[in-house]
Design a protein around this motif. Structure first.
Motif, PDB file in Angstrom:
ATOM      1  N   LYS A   1       2.580  -2.684  11.108  1.00 51.00           N
ATOM      2  CA  LYS A   1       3.940  -2.838  11.055  1.00 51.00           C
ATOM      3  C   LYS A   1       4.511  -2.337   9.751  1.00 51.00           C
ATOM      4  O   LYS A   1       5.427  -1.582   9.940  1.00 51.00           O
ATOM      5  CB  LYS A   1       4.462  -4.121  11.638  1.00 51.00           C
ATOM      6  N   MET A   2       4.070  -2.639   8.768  1.00 52.59           N
ATOM      7  CA  MET A   2       4.696  -2.322   7.236  1.00 52.59           C
ATOM      8  C   MET A   2       4.494  -0.709   7.170  1.00 52.59           C
ATOM      9  O   MET A   2       5.292   0.001   6.611  1.00 52.59           O
ATOM     10  CB  MET A   2       3.883  -3.273   6.299  1.00 52.59           C
ATOM     11  N   LYS A   3       3.208  -0.343   7.746  1.00 54.21           N
ATOM     12  CA  LYS A   3       3.054   1.276   7.477  1.00 54.21           C
ATOM     13  C   LYS A   3       4.161   2.050   8.418  1.00 54.21           C
ATOM     14  O   LYS A   3       4.549   2.903   7.893  1.00 54.21           O
ATOM     15  CB  LYS A   3       1.713   1.484   7.816  1.00 54.21           C
ATOM     16  N   LYS A   4       4.309   1.451   9.509  1.00 55.77           N
ATOM     17  CA  LYS A   4       5.116   2.049  10.378  1.00 55.77           C
ATOM     18  C   LYS A   4       6.574   2.121   9.893  1.00 55.77           C
ATOM     19  O   LYS A   4       7.305   3.046   9.856  1.00 55.77           O
ATOM     20  CB  LYS A   4       4.999   1.449  11.962  1.00 55.77           C
ATOM     21  N   LEU A   5       7.102   0.894   9.455  1.00 58.96           N
ATOM     22  CA  LEU A   5       8.267   0.748   8.863  1.00 58.96           C
ATOM     23  C   LEU A   5       8.493   1.526   7.508  1.00 58.96           C
ATOM     24  O   LEU A   5       9.557   2.266   7.621  1.00 58.96           O
ATOM     25  CB  LEU A   5       8.430  -0.536   8.483  1.00 58.96           C
ATOM     26  N   ALA A   6       7.301   1.808   6.710  1.00 62.10           N
ATOM     27  CA  ALA A   6       7.713   2.725   5.553  1.00 62.10           C
ATOM     28  C   ALA A   6       7.545   4.092   6.040  1.00 62.10           C
ATOM     29  O   ALA A   6       8.376   4.860   5.261  1.00 62.10           O
ATOM     30  CB  ALA A   6       6.275   2.370   4.780  1.00 62.10           C
ATOM     31  N   ALA A   7       7.053   4.342   7.147  1.00 58.58           N
ATOM     32  CA  ALA A   7       6.891   5.991   7.598  1.00 58.58           C
ATOM     33  C   ALA A   7       8.333   6.198   8.220  1.00 58.58           C
ATOM     34  O   ALA A   7       8.583   7.336   8.030  1.00 58.58           O
ATOM     35  CB  ALA A   7       5.816   6.082   8.756  1.00 58.58           C
TER      36      ALA A   7
END
Length: 470
Positions: A454-460
Motif C-alpha cells: 500500500k505504501m508503494k502504491k501511495l508513493a506511486a
C-alpha cells in the motif's frame, strides 16, 4: 484475540486427553494380537502397508517414483519430438482444415498470431464478470456475505480434504482384533481421481460462464501439470513417514527455502521483517518437531530421511507450479478456470497413462472391492479437492491474494488441531507454542507485505512535488 487463544488452549487440552486415551486403547489392542502379528510387525515397521515378499524393493518410494517418471516419459518424449518437428516445419502456416490439423495447431501454436486482438476481446466481454458489478460497486452486506461463503467453502473443503487424506494414507483398512489390515499404497491413483473431477468441474464452469478467447498453446500447461502431479504425489507419500501436523508446518515454512533460493540464485534482497518472520518460522517448526512424540512415525534414520525428502520435493514442485502458472497468466491472459481446465487435462493424461502401464487401475479397483469404505472416502476427497480449487480461484479474483492467504493460513491451524483431536497426535505445551509462533509469523508477514504494498502504491500515485498547494 484472547478469546481465540483460549479456544485454542481448550482444544489443545482436549487433544492431549484424546491422544492419551487412544494410546492406551491401542496398547491394549496390540497386546491382544501381539503374539499373532509379531513377525509381521517386525517385518513391516519400515513402511506402512509393507508386505513381506520378494517384491519389497518395489514398495520403496524412490523405485515407485522412478517407475512413475518412466510412465510420464512415454508422453513427454514423443510429445517433445512432435512439437519440435511441427515448429521446425511451421505447420501452422500450411495446416489444412479439419479437426486434427486444428487440434495440432491449438496444442503446439495456440492462437499466438492473434494474441493482441484476442486479449483485447477477452477484456471487453470474455470474462463474463464484466456484466456483473465490480466488488467496489457492490453493497457492503453483499460483499460480506460473499466473503463468508468463500471462507466457509474453503474451510469445509480443505479441512475435510486434510482429514480424509490422512485417513486414506495412514489407516489400515479391514483391520480387526483377529486379522491385520492393509494400507492403500498407490498415491498416483488418488492424484488421478482428484484431477479428473476437477477437470470436469472446470469444463462445466467454462460451458456455463463465458470466458476470454484462449490463445495459449495447450502443451505449455503440461509443465505445471507435471509439477502439480509431483507435488501432490510427494504430499501423499510424506504421510507414510511423517504426521499430518508435521506436513502442514512444513508447508507453512516453505517461505524459508524460497528466500534462500532467491538470495543464492538471483541475489534478491529482502526486507527486515521477512528475515525476522523467517527466523520465527524456523524456531516454531523446530520447537514442534523436537517436542512432538510422533513428528515422524518411524524413528529410524531411513524413514526420517524419506519423509524429509518427500516434504522438500513437495515444496520445490509446488513453488515451480505457482511460478509457471503466473508466467502463463502474464503472457496469455487466460482466466483462472481455463488454467484449471488446462492443468487438470494434462494431469489426467499423464497419470492415466502411467497407471495403465503399471496396472494401477486394476490394483486400486481390487482394493476398492475388498474395502468399500475406501470408495466413499476417495470420492469425498476428490469432491473436496475440486470444489476447493473453485473456491480458491473465486476468492482470489474477488478479494485478492492477501485475503485468500489469511483464510488458508487460518485453515492450516485448524487442520493441525483437527488432526490432533481425531487421530490423537500428541502435542506438548512447547510444541503448541511452536505452532502459535509459526502462524504468528505468517500473519505478521501478511500484514507487513500488505502495508508495504500500500505504501508503494501511495508513493506511486503521489510522486514528490505533485501535491497541490493551497
Amino acid at each position: 484475540m484472547r478469546f481465540g487463544v483460549c479456544i485454542l488452549f481448550v482444544l489443545l487440552v482436549a487433544c492431549q486427553v484424546t491422544a492419551k486415551e487412544k494410546t492406551k486403547a491401542q496398547e491394549r489392542e496390540e497386546n491382544l494380537v501381539l503374539t499373532r502379528n509379531e513377525r509381521d510387525s517386525s517385518e513391516n515397521q519400515g513402511e506402512p502397508g509393507h508386505n513381506s515378499s520378494g517384491d519389497d524393493w518395489k514398495e520403496f518410494w524412490a523405485v515407485r517414483l522412478a517407475i512413475n517418471l518412466v510412465g510420464y516419459a512415454t508422453i513427454f518424449v514423443p510429445g517433445y519430438l512432435i512439437i519440435r518437428h511441427l515448429r521446425r516445419t511451421r505447420y501452422n502456416e500450411s495446416a489444412g482444415p479439419g479437426f486434427l490439423p486444428n487440434l495440432a495447431v491449438l496444442c503446439v501454436f495456440g492462437r499466438e498470431q492473434h494474441a493482441s486482438a484476442t486479449a483485447e476481446e477477452g477484456n471487453v466481454g470474455g470474462k463474463g464478470a464484466s456484466s456483473s458489478p465490480t466488488p467496489a460497486e457492490e453493497p457492503f452486506f453483499t460483499r460480506a456475505l460473499r466473503l463468508v461463503i468463500c471462507v466457509i467453502g474453503l474451510q469445509v473443503s480443505y479441512l475435510t480434504w486434510g482429514v480424509l487424506q490422512e485417513r486414506i494414507m495412514t489407516i489400515e483398512y479391514g483391520r480387526t482384533a483377529t486379522q491385520p489390515g492393509e494400507f492403500f499404497k498407490d498415491s498416483q491413483f488418488l492424484v488421478f481421481i482428484n484431477r479428473i473431477l476437477a477437470f470436469v468441474m472446470a469444463l462445466i464452469v467454462i460451458t456455463v460462464r463465458k470466458q476470454p478467447v484462449h490463445t495459449a498453446p495447450l502443451y505449455k500447461y503440461s509443465f505445471s501439470s507435471f509439477s502439480n502431479i509431483m507435488s501432490s504425489w510427494c504430499q501423499y507419500e510424506a504421510l507414510k513417514f511423517v504426521s499430518f501436523p508435521t506436513q502442514v508446518l512444513a508447508k507453512a515454512s516453505k517461505v524459508i527455502p524460497v528466500m534462500l533460493m532467491g538470495k543464492v540464485v538471483n541475489g534478491k534482497t529482502y526486507a527486515y521483517h521477512e528475515y525476522i518472520t523467517a527466523a520465527m518460522i524456523s524456531v516454531g517448526v523446530s520447537l514442534f518437531l523436537l517436542t512432538s512424540g510422533d513428528a515422524t512415525k518411524h524413528k529410524d534414520s531411513v524413514t526420517t530421511t524419506s519423509g524429509l525428502a518427500m516434504l522438500v520435493g513437495y515444496m520445490l514442485f509446488d513453488s515451480f507450479t505457482s511460478n509457471w502458472q503466473g508466467a502463463l497468466f502474464t503472457s496469455y491472459k487466460m482466466s483462472s478456470i481455463q488454467m484449471m481446465a488446462g492443468v487438470n487435462l494434462f494431469s489426467c493424461l499423464l497419470t492415466s497413462v502411467s497407471l495403465i502401464e503399471q496396472g494401477g487401475f486394476t490394483s486400486s479397483a481390487a482394493f476398492m472391492l475388498r474395502h468399500p469404505d475406501f470408495i466413499f472416502a476417495a470420492v469425498i476427497l476428490s469432491i473436496c479437492s475440486a470444489s476447493g480449487q473453485l473456491f480458491i480461484f473465486y476468492t482470489i479474483s474477488r478479494y485478492g491474494p492477501v485475503v485468500f492467504v489469511i483464510i488458508m493460513t487460518v485453515r492450516q491451524g485448524f487442520a493441525i488441531l483437527l488432526s490432533c483431536i481425531i487421530y490423537g497426535h500428541p502435542v506438548t505445551i512447547i510444541g503448541f507454542v511452536g505452532i502459535l509462533l509459526v502462524f504468528l509469523a505468517l500473519f505478521l508477514r501478511i500484514y507487513a507485505n500488505d502495508r508495504q504494498r500500500k505504501m508503494k502504491k501511495l508513493a506511486a500515485s503521489n510522486p514528490p512535488g505533485s501535491g497541490s498547494k493551497v
